[in-house]
Design a protein around this motif. Structure first.
Motif, PDB file in Angstrom:
ATOM      1  N   GLU A 156       0.816  -1.221   0.000  1.00 30.56           N
ATOM      2  CA  GLU A 156       0.000   0.000   0.000  1.00 30.56           C
ATOM      3  C   GLU A 156       0.850   1.272   0.000  1.00 30.56           C
ATOM      4  O   GLU A 156       0.377   2.329  -0.385  1.00 30.56           O
ATOM      5  CB  GLU A 156      -0.934   0.002   1.218  1.00 30.56           C
ATOM      6  N   ILE A 157       2.109   1.167   0.443  1.00 28.17           N
ATOM      7  CA  ILE A 157       2.962   2.363   0.527  1.00 28.17           C
ATOM      8  C   ILE A 157       4.110   2.338  -0.474  1.00 28.17           C
ATOM      9  O   ILE A 157       4.906   3.265  -0.531  1.00 28.17           O
ATOM     10  CB  ILE A 157       3.529   2.539   1.946  1.00 28.17           C
ATOM     11  N   ALA A 158       4.202   1.264  -1.272  1.00 29.79           N
ATOM     12  CA  ALA A 158       5.311   1.135  -2.214  1.00 29.79           C
ATOM     13  C   ALA A 158       4.995   1.807  -3.546  1.00 29.79           C
ATOM     14  O   ALA A 158       3.834   1.950  -3.933  1.00 29.79           O
ATOM     15  CB  ALA A 158       5.639  -0.334  -2.432  1.00 29.79           C
ATOM     16  N   LYS A 159       6.051   2.178  -4.270  1.00 33.68           N
ATOM     17  CA  LYS A 159       5.881   2.869  -5.551  1.00 33.68           C
ATOM     18  C   LYS A 159       5.426   1.915  -6.656  1.00 33.68           C
ATOM     19  O   LYS A 159       4.542   2.246  -7.439  1.00 33.68           O
ATOM     20  CB  LYS A 159       7.209   3.533  -5.951  1.00 33.68           C
ATOM     21  N   SER A 160       6.040   0.744  -6.733  1.00 35.71           N
ATOM     22  CA  SER A 160       5.674  -0.215  -7.792  1.00 35.71           C
ATOM     23  C   SER A 160       5.707  -1.629  -7.222  1.00 35.71           C
ATOM     24  O   SER A 160       6.578  -2.427  -7.572  1.00 35.71           O
ATOM     25  CB  SER A 160       6.632  -0.098  -8.978  1.00 35.71           C
ATOM     26  N   PRO A 161       4.762  -1.940  -6.337  1.00 33.07           N
ATOM     27  CA  PRO A 161       4.801  -3.222  -5.638  1.00 33.07           C
ATOM     28  C   PRO A 161       4.368  -4.391  -6.515  1.00 33.07           C
ATOM     29  O   PRO A 161       3.725  -4.217  -7.542  1.00 33.07           O
ATOM     30  CB  PRO A 161       3.802  -3.015  -4.505  1.00 33.07           C
ATOM     31  N   MET A 162       4.740  -5.586  -6.085  1.00 37.24           N
ATOM     32  CA  MET A 162       4.198  -6.777  -6.708  1.00 37.24           C
ATOM     33  C   MET A 162       2.899  -7.142  -5.986  1.00 37.24           C
ATOM     34  O   MET A 162       2.624  -6.653  -4.884  1.00 37.24           O
ATOM     35  CB  MET A 162       5.205  -7.937  -6.634  1.00 37.24           C
TER      36      MET A 162
END
Length: 235
Positions: free
Chosen positions: A113-119
Motif C-alpha cells: 500500500e505504501i510502495a511505488k511499484s509493488p508486486m
C-alpha cells in the motif's frame, strides 16, 4: 564489473551514555555489489547489527561515510532516510513482527500500500512457497512459515536491497533451510542484493562474499566462487 550498491568507508559508531562511550564500529570499510548475497558473521556485540542498521537507514554513523548507489546516506535528512527505507530497503528480523489479526495476504499487502511499484501480495507469497497459505493467520502457521511471510512482506515492494538480521535464529535446521531457500530464490530471481547477519558459521557457504566481525572491526573477509545451495549446508 558489477555495480556497487553500498560503499562504506571508515564507518564508525560510538554510543554515549553519561560519561561512558561504547565503540560499536571502529572504521569499517566494505563494498556490496548489485545482486550478490553477503553474510556477516561474528559474536554478539561485534558490530554486525549496528552496521546493518546504518546500511538500512535505521541508525547514523558517528564518522566515516556510507553511500547507496552513489548517494551519501550520511548526509540524508530524517525525511530522506524515511523515503530511502520505504522505497529501497526490505528488512527481515529474527522475530517476525506479523500482525496477528491479519492473514498472510493482508500482512504482505500492508507493505504494497505504501510502495511505488509493488508486486501483488499473492505473487510475493508464491515466491516464498506460501501461495496456498495466503488466507491463514499467523497463529495457524509454523515459525518458518511466519518468517517466510515476513520475507514476502519485505520483498513485495521490490526493494533494491534485503537486509536480514538473524532470520533463522529462532528456527530449527529443517525450517531454517526453507527460509534460506526463500532468501536465495529472491536473490537469484529478482536480483535483490541480500545481506544476512548470522551467528551460524555454516550459512556462510551459500554467500558470494563473507565478512567476519570482531570488536567493531572486520577481522577477515573471503569470497565463495561457487556458493552452496541451502540444502547442501550442514548446520
Amino acid at each position: 564489473m558489477p555495480t556497487p550498491v553500498f560503499i562504506a568507508e571508515n564507518t564508525a559508531k560510538t554510543y554515549r551514555t553519561n560519561e561512558v562511550e561504547v565503540h560499536a564500529l571502529r572504521g569499517v570499510s566494505m563494498t556490496f555489489f548489485q545482486g550478490e548475497m553477503v553474510v556477516l558473521l561474528g559474536p554478539s556485540g561485534s558490530g554486525k547489527s549496528t552496521f546493518l542498521n546504518i546500511l538500512g537507514g535505521l541508525d547514523n554513523a558517528t564518522s566515516g561515510t556510507v553511500s547507496f548507489m552513489g548517494k551519501n546516506l550520511t548526509d540524508f535528512s530524517e525525511s530522506e532516510l524515511t523515503r530511502y527505507r520505504r522505497d529501497y530497503v526490505g528488512f527481515v528480523f529474527q522475530f517476525y513482527n506479523l500482525i496477528p489479526s491479519l492473514n498472510a495476504w493482508e500482512n504482505v499487502a500492508l507493505t504494497t500500500e505504501i510502495a511505488k511499484s509493488p508486486m501483488d501480495p499473492q505473487e510475493a507469497l508464491e515466491l516464498v512457497g506460501l501461495g496456498k497459505r495466503s488466507s491463514h493467520f499467523p497463529a495457524e502457521m509454523s515459525g518458518g512459515e511466519q518468517q517466510r511471510v515476513a520475507i514476502a512482506r519485505a520483498i513485495a515492494k521490490r526493494p533494491e536491497v534485503l537486509l536480514c538480521d538473524e532470520p533463522t535464529g529462532a528456527l530449527d535446521t529443517k525450517t531454517g533451510t526453507l527460509v534460506l531457500e526463500a532468501l536465495q530464490r529472491i536473490n537469484l530471481e529478482l536480483g535483490t542484493t541480500t545481506a544476512i547477519i548470522t551467528h551460524n558459521t555454516a550459512i556462510q557457504q551459500m554467500a558470494n562474499r563473507v565478512y567476519v566481525f570482531k570488536d567493531g572491526t572486520i577481522e577477515s573477509t573471503h569470497e565463495n566462487e561457487t556458493p552452496k545451495q541451502p540444502s547442501e549446508v550442514a548446520w
